[in-house]
Design a protein around this motif. Structure first.
Motif, PDB file in Angstrom:
ATOM      1  N   ARG A 179      25.674  22.512   1.422  1.00 24.37           N
ATOM      2  CA  ARG A 179      25.214  21.211   1.927  1.00 24.37           C
ATOM      3  C   ARG A 179      23.845  20.884   1.337  1.00 24.37           C
ATOM      4  NH1 ARG A 179      25.832  21.883   8.307  1.00 24.37           N
ATOM      5  NH2 ARG A 179      24.752  23.820   7.720  1.00 24.37           N
ATOM      6  N   ILE A 180      23.493  19.580   1.448  1.00 21.09           N
ATOM      7  CA  ILE A 180      22.247  19.108   0.835  1.00 21.09           C
ATOM      8  C   ILE A 180      21.041  19.818   1.443  1.00 21.09           C
ATOM      9  CG2 ILE A 180      20.812  17.081   0.384  1.00 21.09           C
ATOM     10  CD1 ILE A 180      23.487  17.088  -1.094  1.00 21.09           C
ATOM     11  N   ASN A 181      21.044  19.931   2.782  1.00 15.96           N
ATOM     12  CA  ASN A 181      19.883  20.564   3.421  1.00 15.96           C
ATOM     13  C   ASN A 181      19.788  22.053   3.059  1.00 15.96           C
ATOM     14  OD1 ASN A 181      22.146  21.281   4.802  1.00 15.96           O
ATOM     15  ND2 ASN A 181      21.274  21.022   6.858  1.00 15.96           N
ATOM     16  N   GLU A 182      20.928  22.745   2.823  1.00 19.32           N
ATOM     17  CA  GLU A 182      20.887  24.148   2.404  1.00 19.32           C
ATOM     18  C   GLU A 182      20.293  24.274   1.001  1.00 19.32           C
ATOM     19  OE1 GLU A 182      24.807  25.667   2.699  1.00 19.32           O
ATOM     20  OE2 GLU A 182      24.807  25.783   4.901  1.00 19.32           O
ATOM     21  N   ILE A 183      20.694  23.350   0.124  1.00 26.02           N
ATOM     22  CA  ILE A 183      20.139  23.382  -1.238  1.00 26.02           C
ATOM     23  C   ILE A 183      18.633  23.128  -1.191  1.00 26.02           C
ATOM     24  CG2 ILE A 183      20.150  22.211  -3.463  1.00 26.02           C
ATOM     25  CD1 ILE A 183      23.139  21.716  -3.057  1.00 26.02           C
ATOM     26  N   ALA A 184      18.203  22.180  -0.369  1.00 25.54           N
ATOM     27  CA  ALA A 184      16.771  21.895  -0.240  1.00 25.54           C
ATOM     28  C   ALA A 184      16.016  23.127   0.238  1.00 25.54           C
ATOM     29  CB  ALA A 184      16.581  20.708   0.718  1.00 25.54           C
ATOM     30  N   LYS A 185      16.589  23.818   1.205  1.00 21.90           N
ATOM     31  CA  LYS A 185      15.928  25.034   1.740  1.00 21.90           C
ATOM     32  C   LYS A 185      15.863  26.131   0.685  1.00 21.90           C
ATOM     33  CE  LYS A 185      16.119  28.190   5.648  1.00 21.90           C
ATOM     34  NZ  LYS A 185      16.856  28.596   6.870  1.00 21.90           N
ATOM     35  N   GLN A 186      16.947  26.299  -0.081  1.00 20.69           N
ATOM     36  CA  GLN A 186      16.956  27.337  -1.114  1.00 20.69           C
ATOM     37  C   GLN A 186      15.932  27.063  -2.206  1.00 20.69           C
ATOM     38  OE1 GLN A 186      18.561  30.200  -1.455  1.00 20.69           O
ATOM     39  NE2 GLN A 186      19.513  30.018   0.559  1.00 20.69           N
ATOM     40  N   LEU A 187      15.639  25.773  -2.443  1.00 25.67           N
ATOM     41  CA  LEU A 187      14.689  25.407  -3.494  1.00 25.67           C
ATOM     42  C   LEU A 187      13.258  25.337  -2.999  1.00 25.67           C
ATOM     43  CD1 LEU A 187      16.763  22.673  -5.359  1.00 25.67           C
ATOM     44  CD2 LEU A 187      16.358  25.031  -6.065  1.00 25.67           C
ATOM     45  N   GLY A 188      13.019  25.686  -1.727  1.00 25.97           N
ATOM     46  CA  GLY A 188      11.663  25.749  -1.208  1.00 25.97           C
ATOM     47  C   GLY A 188      11.126  24.423  -0.685  1.00 25.97           C
ATOM     48  N   PHE A 189      11.954  23.383  -0.459  1.00 26.97           N
ATOM     49  CA  PHE A 189      11.490  22.112   0.107  1.00 26.97           C
ATOM     50  C   PHE A 189      11.391  22.256   1.618  1.00 26.97           C
ATOM     51  CE2 PHE A 189      13.102  20.767  -3.998  1.00 26.97           C
ATOM     52  CZ  PHE A 189      12.190  19.790  -4.383  1.00 26.97           C
ATOM     53  N   TYR A 190      10.383  21.565   2.192  1.00 29.64           N
ATOM     54  CA  TYR A 190      10.183  21.651   3.643  1.00 29.64           C
ATOM     55  C   TYR A 190      11.302  20.957   4.413  1.00 29.64           C
ATOM     56  CZ  TYR A 190       5.557  23.390   2.513  1.00 29.64           C
ATOM     57  OH  TYR A 190       4.513  24.140   2.026  1.00 29.64           O
ATOM     58  N   ASN A 191      11.855  19.871   3.857  1.00 29.66           N
ATOM     59  CA  ASN A 191      12.978  19.187   4.523  1.00 29.66           C
ATOM     60  C   ASN A 191      13.844  18.532   3.452  1.00 29.66           C
ATOM     61  OD1 ASN A 191      11.852  16.460   3.970  1.00 29.66           O
ATOM     62  ND2 ASN A 191      10.268  17.131   5.451  1.00 29.66           N
ATOM     63  N   ALA A 192      15.044  18.087   3.869  1.00 28.04           N
ATOM     64  CA  ALA A 192      16.012  17.514   2.930  1.00 28.04           C
ATOM     65  C   ALA A 192      15.552  16.172   2.362  1.00 28.04           C
ATOM     66  CB  ALA A 192      17.362  17.370   3.628  1.00 28.04           C
ATOM     67  N   GLN A 193      14.769  15.430   3.148  1.00 29.22           N
ATOM     68  CA  GLN A 193      14.331  14.101   2.678  1.00 29.22           C
ATOM     69  C   GLN A 193      13.432  14.238   1.449  1.00 29.22           C
ATOM     70  OE1 GLN A 193      15.497  11.242   3.765  1.00 29.22           O
ATOM     71  NE2 GLN A 193      16.830  12.395   5.206  1.00 29.22           N
ATOM     72  N   ASN A 194      12.518  15.194   1.491  1.00 29.47           N
ATOM     73  CA  ASN A 194      11.657  15.416   0.324  1.00 29.47           C
ATOM     74  C   ASN A 194      12.484  15.771  -0.906  1.00 29.47           C
ATOM     75  OD1 ASN A 194       9.373  14.911   1.839  1.00 29.47           O
ATOM     76  ND2 ASN A 194       8.979  17.087   2.253  1.00 29.47           N
ATOM     77  N   PHE A 195      13.492  16.595  -0.706  1.00 26.40           N
ATOM     78  CA  PHE A 195      14.359  16.982  -1.810  1.00 26.40           C
ATOM     79  C   PHE A 195      15.114  15.779  -2.366  1.00 26.40           C
ATOM     80  CE2 PHE A 195      18.804  18.229  -2.799  1.00 26.40           C
ATOM     81  CZ  PHE A 195      18.569  18.771  -4.059  1.00 26.40           C
ATOM     82  N   ILE A 196      15.650  14.942  -1.459  1.00 30.76           N
ATOM     83  CA  ILE A 196      16.429  13.766  -1.900  1.00 30.76           C
ATOM     84  C   ILE A 196      15.543  12.815  -2.696  1.00 30.76           C
ATOM     85  CG2 ILE A 196      17.683  11.735  -1.076  1.00 30.76           C
ATOM     86  CD1 ILE A 196      18.665  13.487   1.269  1.00 30.76           C
ATOM     87  N   ARG A 197      14.295  12.601  -2.184  1.00 31.05           N
ATOM     88  CA  ARG A 197      13.394  11.687  -2.906  1.00 31.05           C
ATOM     89  C   ARG A 197      13.058  12.232  -4.289  1.00 31.05           C
ATOM     90  NH1 ARG A 197      11.078  10.863   2.301  1.00 31.05           N
ATOM     91  NH2 ARG A 197       9.608  12.566   1.918  1.00 31.05           N
ATOM     92  N   SER A 198      12.798  13.528  -4.372  1.00 34.09           N
ATOM     93  CA  SER A 198      12.463  14.123  -5.665  1.00 34.09           C
ATOM     94  C   SER A 198      13.644  14.059  -6.622  1.00 34.09           C
ATOM     95  CB  SER A 198      12.035  15.587  -5.470  1.00 34.09           C
ATOM     96  OG  SER A 198      10.877  15.655  -4.687  1.00 34.09           O
ATOM     97  N   PHE A 199      14.830  14.306  -6.115  1.00 39.64           N
ATOM     98  CA  PHE A 199      16.025  14.288  -6.954  1.00 39.64           C
ATOM     99  C   PHE A 199      16.306  12.875  -7.473  1.00 39.64           C
ATOM    100  CE2 PHE A 199      20.503  14.349  -7.972  1.00 39.64           C
ATOM    101  CZ  PHE A 199      20.667  15.584  -8.565  1.00 39.64           C
ATOM    102  N   ARG A 200      16.170  11.875  -6.559  1.00 41.50           N
ATOM    103  CA  ARG A 200      16.423  10.477  -6.961  1.00 41.50           C
ATOM    104  C   ARG A 200      15.395  10.034  -7.999  1.00 41.50           C
ATOM    105  NH1 ARG A 200      16.356   6.223  -2.254  1.00 41.50           N
ATOM    106  NH2 ARG A 200      18.327   7.272  -1.772  1.00 41.50           N
ATOM    107  N   LYS A 201      14.142  10.466  -7.826  1.00 42.63           N
ATOM    108  CA  LYS A 201      13.090  10.066  -8.762  1.00 42.63           C
ATOM    109  C   LYS A 201      13.377  10.611 -10.153  1.00 42.63           C
ATOM    110  CE  LYS A 201       8.079  10.165  -9.331  1.00 42.63           C
ATOM    111  NZ  LYS A 201       6.788  10.629  -8.745  1.00 42.63           N
TER     112      LYS A 201
END
Length: 763
Positions: A725-747
């Motif tokens: 899941r998206i939040n699991e991938i965010a956690k594995q990559l060291g992001f504090y939450n899924a929203q930060n990961f989504i914003r970085s990925f979209r950027k």
């Protein structure tokens, strides 16, 4: 032509060694065998006599106990009354009492098997079988012998048959016994009967069987008939005609020992009953162990003689070898050509006499070598190679040095030639000139000859004075004159080190090292300088204050190859050391620490192939031999740091590649953590600024952009290849939450992670 020399002395030496080695050994072997034989024989005989005494004591103890018991029985009033009765059927009570009394005699300890009471007048006999009638006319010959015997009490031997006696005798019937026969009443002039106590001889034999292995033991009665023997089959035989009995009967002694036909006979005669106790030992068997010892002694002696012969031959040759060589040398030199028939020692003696005749000539030649000998004596004295005896023997010839009370070592060194008109090649001549000045200024009776050791001119100063303040003032005055004279005449800066004062010449080596160590004080004080080792001891040893921060900045400048920063930082490091008041050991430790840090940096950075110098001296020795901070600072830059920078510059691309590979590996292993530039710098031991600069120049992106891109590449791989899941991938990559990961990925990708999965997971 080489002269062929005789070897008479060698043969004499071998013969002498053989005689000295073998004769005492042969004597010792013979004596040992004889002494061992005598001792063994004596010990065996003593042992047998002790056993014989024990047998005698045990047997007579039993016999006397039986005798006392029977005496008490026949002396009892009850027995005396019974002896006056006919003992008919009506006297059954008296009979029963007598039988009871008789039964008590038959004990295991006494060995009595039967006791009989015979009344000749009343014609009855009482035994363990009961009471029966006794017919005087049908009495046995042995009983008649007992009756007619004049003895009131005696021990007699008898062939006896008794169905109540059990025995292992294969004959089954015939037994020998010893009988105690007593007249009843005792001491009566007209006895009316007899009391007979029978002891089978096998009871006495028990005292002999247990000792049979030590020899042949036997007991004879008064008629020399065997009543006890180690071999029970011998009991009852008459040995009065035996070969040894003649000597035994002739000996008028209660005990003794004699030999007869290779047999040793020990005997004891009993005063109680006339029996004879005998021990027979074969002298041949007794000497069996002696013969074994003799053979062993012979083998050892012969082996030892063989070893002595070999050692004598080899040892004589070895000891003769230097004599032979000396003799050959003398003969080859012509000193013994006319004495070929003489002994080698005599020949050498003539040669020594010839040498003594030339002693005067040799002494004259030695006088010419005294200056050189004196130089080597002083050199060995400073190096601590002389014994106390060598020093004592030589001192009387050295200008009264043997009377000095106090001595000190003065060491002179040239500070530098850089600011003078001289070159390095002139150093030997300059040291010679300084030597002349020192020799002129210090009186001859106050010094040994100055000598040059390494870069130092060293002299031993001595004085008869004992006032330390006066001595110190005198030494300081002399050293100032030396320094001033050298500066005036040679225009040369020198420094002088002075050791502590000592009383013993054995301390010269220690004083020499103290003088050299005092010269190292120039690191702090500068040069030229006159310093005493006492002044170094007075410096307080503060806690070492090492400029760690400056060292780190210096290493960082080396890593980035920034020569413009290295020189001022190195100078700042040296000034930081001299700003603290430390003794010379602390200065040296700080400089060694800096050297070790630089060497460690070279090893850690993979530049261990750097060659600093072709000199045979180690870097540490070179460092410790430098005289002032200027030389030390210059040495660190020219000899240590500059070769590192040049080598790294030559292999710069390989160096950058290794750094990038190390940083990338750290990122790949720690992408799910908060990986930073500082963490990478600490891991590979480089400054963060340097790593950032190298990383951007080699990859074209910044460190943070590379980390971010690597994480997004991992996210795209997981979105396509896994069901995470998206939040699991965010956690594995060291992001504090899924929203930060989504914003970085979209950027970075222009679409969300979910949309990316929808588009690429179907491919």
């Amino acid at each position: 032509m080489k002269i062929r020399l005789p070897r008479r002395f060698l043969y004499k030496m071998i013969l002498f060694c053989l005689l000295v080695g073998t004769l005492p050994l042969i004597f010792l072997g013979v004596f040992s065998y004889y002494k061992a034989s005598q001792t063994i024989e004596k010990k065996v005989l003593q042992g047998n006599m002790q056993i014989l005494t024990q047998i005698h004591s045990r047997v007579e103890q039993v016999l006397k106990n039986v005798d006392n018991s029977v005496t008490q029985f026949v002396n009892s009033s009850f027995v005396n009354q019974a002896m006056n009765k006919p003992l008919s059927v009506d006297d059954f009570q008296t009979v029963d009492q007598l039988l009871t009394d008789l039964y008590y005699f038959q004990t295991f300890e006494l060995g009595v098997q039967n006791v009989s009471l015979i009344n000749f007048n009343r014609e009855w006999i009482l035994s363990s079988g009961g009471v029966s009638r006794f017919d005087n006319g049908k009495a046995s010959p042995k009983l008649s012998e007992y009756r007619s015997s004049p003895l009131l009490s005696a021990w007699e031997t008898e062939n006896y048959y008794d169905s109540y006696i059990s025995s292992d005798d294969p004959k089954g019937k015939k037994y020998y016994s010893v009988n105690l026969v007593k007249k009843v009443p005792i001491n009566s002039p007209n006895p009316v009967g007899l009391a007979i106590a029978r002891i089978p001889t096998y009871e006495l034999n028990k005292n002999l069987i247990q000792n049979a292995e030590l020899g042949e033991f036997l007991i004879l009665d008064r008629n020399y008939q065997i009543i006890a023997h180690s071999d029970s089959s011998m009991i009852g035989e008459d040995v009065s005609h035996a070969p040894y009995m003649g000597k035994l009967i002739a000996l008028n002694s209660s005990e003794g020992y004699f030999e007869d036909r290779q047999t040793g006979i020990s005997f004891r005669k009993s005063d109680y009953n006339g029996w004879v106790y005998i021990s027979l030992v074969s002298i041949t068997a007794m000497n069996k162990e002696s013969r074994e010892i003799g053979w062993l002694t012979l083998i050892i002696t012969l082996s030892s003689i063989l070893v002595i012969c070999i050692i004598s031959y080899k040892g004589s040759q070895r000891m003769y070898s230097p004599i032979r060589k000396l003799h050959t040398m003398v003969a080859d030199g012509g000193g013994a050509s006319d004495r070929e028939t003489t002994d080698e020692i005599e020949s050498i003696g003539h040669s020594i006499l010839h040498m003594m005749q030339t002693q005067t000539k040799i002494n004259n030649q030695l006088q010419e070598q005294i200056p050189q000998l004196t130089y080597f004596f002083v050199l060995r004295l400073f190096q601590g190679e002389l014994t106390a005896r060598e020093i004592k023997d030589k001192l009387p010839s050295l200008n009264g040095a043997g009377h000095w009370k106090i001595l000190q070592v003065i060491a002179v060194q040239i500070d530098t030639l850089e600011t003078t008109r001289y070159e390095e090649k002139d150093k030997d001549i300059l040291m010679y000139a300084v030597n002349n000045i020192v020799s002129e200024l210090i009186p001859v009776h106050n010094r040994l000859n100055p000598i040059v050791i390494g870069d130092s001119l060293v002299t031993l100063y001595g004085t008869l004075k004992e006032d330390m303040d006066l001595i110190k003032a005198e030494v300081n005055d002399l050293t100032r004159k030396i320094q001033k004279s050298v500066g005036y005449y040679l225009e040369l800066p020198i420094s002088i080190g002075i050791s502590k004062p000592y009383h013993d010449f054995k301390a010269t080596q220690r004083a020499y090292h103290e003088a050299l160590e005092a010269l190292k004080y120039r690191v702090e004080k500068g040069q030229p300088l006159i310093v005493s080792h006492d002044e170094m001891d007075s410096v307080e040893s503060n806690k070492l204050s090492y400029p760690v921060q400056i060292e780190q900045e210096l290493l960082d400048a080396v890593k980035v190859l920034d020569k413009e920063r290295i020189r001022p930082l190195l100078h700042q490091f040296m000034e930081a050391l001299t700003a603290e008041r430390m003794n010379i050991k602390q200065y040296e430790l700080s400089l060694v620490r800096l050297l070790v840090s630089i060497v460690r940096f070279v090893q850690d950075s993979g530049q261990s192939e750097v060659i600093w110098t072709e000199d045979e001296k180690s870097l540490l020795n070179q460092l410790l031999e430098l005289k002032n901070l200027h030389e030390i600072e210059k040495w660190f830059f020219d000899v240590i740091i500059e070769p590192i920078i040049d080598h790294i510059s030559d292999s710069k691309e390989d160096h950058y590649t290794k750094i990038i590979e190390q940083v990338v590996r750290i990122i790949e292993e720690n992408y799910n953590k908060d990986v930073t530039l500082e963490m990478c710098a600490a891991s590979i031991n480089y400054h963060p600024y340097y790593i950032s600069k190298v990383f951007r120049s080699q990859t074209g992106v910044t460190f943070s952009d590379y980390v971010h891109k690597f994480r997004m590449d991992m996210a795209k791989k997981w979105l396509v290849d896994t069901d995470m899941r998206i939040n699991e991938i965010a956690k594995q990559l060291g992001f504090y939450n899924a929203q930060n990961f989504i914003r970085s990925f979209r950027k970075l990708e222009g679409l969300t992670p979910g949309r990316y999965r929808e588009l690429y997971s179907k491919l």
